[in-house]
Design an enzyme around this catalytic site. Structure first.
Site, PDB file in Angstrom:
ATOM      1  N   LYS A   1       0.839  -1.203   0.000  1.00 20.33           N
ATOM      2  CA  LYS A   1       0.000   0.000   0.000  1.00 20.33           C
ATOM      3  C   LYS A   1       0.876   1.256   0.000  1.00 20.33           C
ATOM      4  O   LYS A   1       0.592   2.231  -0.691  1.00 20.33           O
ATOM      5  CB  LYS A   1      -0.953  -0.024   1.209  1.00 20.33           C
ATOM      6  CG  LYS A   1      -2.054  -1.084   1.066  1.00 20.33           C
ATOM      7  CD  LYS A   1      -2.827  -1.327   2.355  1.00 20.33           C
ATOM      8  CE  LYS A   1      -3.780  -2.501   2.186  1.00 20.33           C
ATOM      9  NZ  LYS A   1      -4.466  -2.898   3.429  1.00 20.33           N
TER      10      LYS A   1
ATOM     11  N   GLN B   1      -4.451  -1.427   9.813  1.00 21.96           N
ATOM     12  CA  GLN B   1      -4.303  -2.746   9.181  1.00 21.96           C
ATOM     13  C   GLN B   1      -4.897  -3.833  10.076  1.00 21.96           C
ATOM     14  O   GLN B   1      -4.518  -3.978  11.231  1.00 21.96           O
ATOM     15  CB  GLN B   1      -2.821  -3.020   8.873  1.00 21.96           C
ATOM     16  CG  GLN B   1      -2.585  -4.310   8.115  1.00 21.96           C
ATOM     17  CD  GLN B   1      -3.222  -4.335   6.717  1.00 21.96           C
ATOM     18  OE1 GLN B   1      -3.143  -3.370   5.971  1.00 21.96           O
ATOM     19  NE2 GLN B   1      -3.872  -5.437   6.376  1.00 21.96           N
TER      20      GLN B   1
ATOM     21  N   ASP C   1     -11.288   3.141   4.528  1.00 23.61           N
ATOM     22  CA  ASP C   1     -11.495   1.688   4.449  1.00 23.61           C
ATOM     23  C   ASP C   1     -12.977   1.335   4.573  1.00 23.61           C
ATOM     24  O   ASP C   1     -13.360   0.180   4.384  1.00 23.61           O
ATOM     25  CB  ASP C   1     -10.709   0.991   5.567  1.00 23.61           C
ATOM     26  CG  ASP C   1      -9.587   0.139   5.011  1.00 23.61           C
ATOM     27  OD1 ASP C   1      -9.572  -0.081   3.780  1.00 23.61           O
ATOM     28  OD2 ASP C   1      -8.727  -0.298   5.795  1.00 23.61           O
TER      29      ASP C   1
END
Ligand SMILES: NC(=O)c1ccc[n+]([C@@H]2O[C@H](COP(=O)([O-])OP(=O)(O)OC[C@H]3O[C@@H](n4cnc5c(N)ncnc54)[C@H](OP(=O)(O)O)[C@@H]3O)[C@@H](O)[C@H]2O)c1
Length: 296
Positions: free
Chosen positions: A52, A96, A119
């Site tokens: 990422k 994460q 997200d």
């Protein structure tokens, strides 16, 4: 031969578009910024974060990455979330998954400012998706919708069968495909491990999405001729002929299903790259919204 729905190719085009959007923002004095939190020593998480980071760098998105050991306290993580929430240089926050044991992941995700929740895991954004209001949608379902559109397979009016009802893939994808708009308007069936006669249902799919986590679970006898297949599965299977000792396979038996499908996405090179691309898209979108607010 079926059409291959290549997430790698679609991502390439989308990332070029994102580069232009980032340049446009830079003319307005804004650089999109992503704040990342990585806690623990899960090797896959470290690989994902590096991927990422590289992807952000390639399109001109600034990243602030904080890595913690597995014994980090929940308070330390939440304090950093709040710091990112209040940092003008940060337009998107990525925590994460999974966080280490002992940290209440849903509490921590809930501390992210919904306007920076690129997200799409904050309950406010999940709720907005369900009621059809604008908000951030999580990257994997959003990427799947983009793959269908950009390869010419609109879900409108189609029967889409999703196998898998997880909070990160199956459920938000079902909500996205059910939206009352031209990009969606699908008839959706969601299946799971307690579904009776799964094969009878998957065989009625015009578009089949497999998000199960079981290698090569979907076989040719489970689909009808002409189906469009999106394979979300990312499973490591042992393979002593490879350098790493494993290879990645999807939830669909590709070689078999490709013989009867109209189109199919591969693993790797399908949904995986699209998930990262949609993170870049959402972060850029968040910065664009900031630019719009500053102008008004
Ligand atoms: N490429 C990407 O960017 C990306 C992103 C996310 C996930 N993935 C991959 O996608 C796969 C699914 O991930 P996930 O997080 O959604 O998994 P998950 O949370 O484990 O959910 C799996 C779903 O599959 C269902 N299922 C399991 N066995 C089944 C069976 N025999 N018959 C029917 N349904 C069955 C489960 O049913 P129950 O609910 O009844 O248990 C559950 O709903 C994994 O391989 C993951 O690595 C890839």
């Amino acid at each position: 031969m079926p059409k291959i729905i290549s997430g790698t190719e679609i991502s390439k085009v989308m990332r070029e578009e994102i580069v232009s959007r980032v340049s446009e923002l830079s003319r307005k004095g804004i650089t999109p910024g992503l704040g990342v939190i990585l806690a623990g020593d899960n090797p896959a998480s470290h690989i994902y974060v590096r991927m990422k980071e590289k992807a952000c760098e390639a399109v001109g998105i600034y990243t602030a990455i904080q890595r913690f050991s597995a014994d980090v306290s929940q308070k330390t993580v939440v304090d950093l979330v709040n710091k990112y929430n209040n940092d003008e240089k940060i337009h998107g926050i990525l925590i994460q998954h999974p966080l280490p044991d002992g940290i209440d992941e849903s509490y921590v995700f809930g501390q992210v400012d919904p306007v920076k929740d690129v997200d799409g895991f904050h309950p406010v954004n999940e709720g907005k998706l369900l009621i059809g209001e604008e908000g951030f949608v999580s990257c994997t379902p959003l990427g799947i919708l983009e793959m269908l559109h950009r390869s010419g397979y609109s879900p409108e009016g189609k029967h889409v069968v999703i196998v898998g009802r997880s909070t990160i893939v199956g459920k938000p994808l079902a909500a996205l495909l059910m939206q009352k708009n031209k990009r969606a308007n699908a008839t959706v069936t969601v299946c799971h491990s307690r579904t009776a006669d799964l094969r009878a249902i998957t065989r009625t799919a015009d578009i089949l999405v497999a998000a199960i986590g079981v290698p090569e679970f979907i076989t040719a006898d489970m689909v009808k001729a002409g189906v469009v297949v999106i394979d979300v599965g990312t499973n490591r299977v042992e393979d002593s002929t490879t350098e790493k000792g494993y290879r990645l396979v999807g939830d669909v038996k590709f070689d078999e299903v490709k013989e009867i499908a109209e189109a199919i996405s591969p693993v790797p090179g399908g949904v995986g790259p699209m998930t990262i691309t949609m993170l870049l898209h959402n972060t850029t979108l968040s910065a664009e919204k900031t630019a719009e607010k500053l102008q008004n």
